[in-house]
Scaffold this motif. Structure first.
Motif, PDB file in Angstrom:
ATOM      1  N   THR A 177       0.846  -1.309   0.074  1.00  0.00           N
ATOM      2  CA  THR A 177       0.018   0.008  -0.030  1.00  0.00           C
ATOM      3  C   THR A 177       0.852   1.010   0.051  1.00  0.00           C
ATOM      4  O   THR A 177       0.569   1.919  -0.734  1.00  0.00           O
ATOM      5  CB  THR A 177      -0.704  -0.010   1.239  1.00  0.00           C
ATOM      6  N   GLN A 178       1.838   1.329   0.794  1.00  0.00           N
ATOM      7  CA  GLN A 178       2.989   2.604   0.950  1.00  0.00           C
ATOM      8  C   GLN A 178       3.620   2.419  -0.473  1.00  0.00           C
ATOM      9  O   GLN A 178       3.589   3.650  -0.925  1.00  0.00           O
ATOM     10  CB  GLN A 178       3.846   2.233   1.964  1.00  0.00           C
ATOM     11  N   ASN A 179       3.864   1.490  -1.090  1.00  0.00           N
ATOM     12  CA  ASN A 179       4.447   1.582  -2.462  1.00  0.00           C
ATOM     13  C   ASN A 179       3.701   2.248  -3.240  1.00  0.00           C
ATOM     14  O   ASN A 179       4.018   3.084  -4.357  1.00  0.00           O
ATOM     15  CB  ASN A 179       4.865  -0.028  -2.906  1.00  0.00           C
ATOM     16  N   TYR A 180       2.329   2.044  -3.396  1.00  0.00           N
ATOM     17  CA  TYR A 180       1.515   2.729  -4.398  1.00  0.00           C
ATOM     18  C   TYR A 180       1.409   4.196  -3.987  1.00  0.00           C
ATOM     19  O   TYR A 180       1.209   5.078  -4.871  1.00  0.00           O
ATOM     20  CB  TYR A 180       0.207   1.897  -4.456  1.00  0.00           C
ATOM     21  N   THR A 181       1.136   4.470  -2.799  1.00  0.00           N
ATOM     22  CA  THR A 181       0.988   5.876  -2.321  1.00  0.00           C
ATOM     23  C   THR A 181       2.212   6.678  -2.682  1.00  0.00           C
ATOM     24  O   THR A 181       2.285   7.726  -3.324  1.00  0.00           O
ATOM     25  CB  THR A 181       1.130   5.896  -0.677  1.00  0.00           C
TER      26      THR A 181
END
Length: 283
Positions: free
Chosen positions: A204-208
């Protein structure tokens, strides 16, 4: 070996060859490790490494990134002597057989970086961002080679436990501000920022981070996107890394839209094609 002015055109000089970033570039991944996460990227002997490097160059790679220390989550730590044993003969062979190639040494250890440049490497790609080895910045300054500065917390062995941020993007911005300033103070001007997809970051953080990658253009430096076949491409789809080329191309397209200057990839031809089609779209 270095010349750039982030306030105008961004370019790196390697002898008589100039690499400018008016158009995105491709960096081919050449692993000389037994345990990198994508098995097809592992080159277990010099002949195999030469064949893969030749393929990368034929397909349009600007850089070849040679790494001898696996940085996949939970990878085994190896001693500097073992990293050197794997890395140096390959760089020497590549330098001899492909004198036109621009070779990157993928290492976070200053002593390894020094030996790699002496063997023929032209730049240093440091997943440690100058944190894992405090001697790295002085070493790169002395070598006068371009430097790729990546964001990571912890080590490859512990980074999965360091994904708790109060404000990830703000904290990353502070990290890059401090590290770039320190490099500039030491005279290192040819710096590339790698936001470190997958390093101390959840999917999720990667996509953010991917949605906000453009914000790091504020430094006026090239941006590197290391997305190739990472878990953010295949885990959400319920597939494996060796099935994730299509998903990787989608991620590369999004990264280009966010201002990526370098795509670090396992599949060079497909990345070059992605850049060409993206350029046609943007005009």
């Amino acid at each position: 070996m270095t010349t750039s002015n982030p306030s105008t055109a961004i370019y790196w000089q390697f002898g008589s060859r100039t690499v400018d970033f008016a158009a995105p570039r491709v960096m081919g991944i050449l692993n000389v490790t037994p345990d990198s996460f994508f098995a097809a990227s592992r080159q277990q002997d010099i002949d195999a490494a030469l064949r893969k490097a030749g393929q990368f160059l034929d397909e349009g790679a600007t850089f070849i990134d040679v790494g001898a220390y696996s940085s996949r989550p939970g990878a085994d730590d190896i001693a500097p002597a073992e990293e050197l044993r794997r890395l140096i003969p390959v760089i020497e062979a590549l330098s001899k057989h492909f004198p036109e190639a621009i070779l990157s040494a993928d290492t976070f250890r200053a002593a390894v970086a020094r030996e790699a440049v002496a063997a023929g490497a032209h730049l240093v790609n440091d997943i440690g961002g100058g944190i894992l080895d405090p001697a790295m910045f002085d070493t790169v300054a002395g070598l006068k080679v371009p430097y790729i500065l990546m964001h990571m917390r912890g080590t490859p062995q512990t980074m999965k436990t360091h994904t708790g941020y109060n404000d990830m993007l703000t904290e990353m911005d502070a990290f890059f501000s401090a590290q770039v300033e320190a490099l500039l103070e030491k005279g290192v001007k040819d710096v590339c920022i790698d936001v470190g997809f997958g390093f101390a970051k959840t999917i999720t953080q990667n996509y953010t981070l991917l949605r906000s990658m453009h914000r790091f253009q504020e430094f006026g430096l090239p941006l590197l996107a290391g997305l190739s076949r990472k878990s953010m491409a295949w885990k959400p789809l319920g597939i494996k890394a060796d099935e994730a080329l299509n998903a990787t191309t989608v991620l590369h397209t999004l990264a280009l839209q966010q201002g990526a200057s370098i795509l670090r990839v396992h599949d060079v031809r497909e990345a070059v094609e992605c850049i060409r089609i993206s350029e046609l779209y943007t005009g």
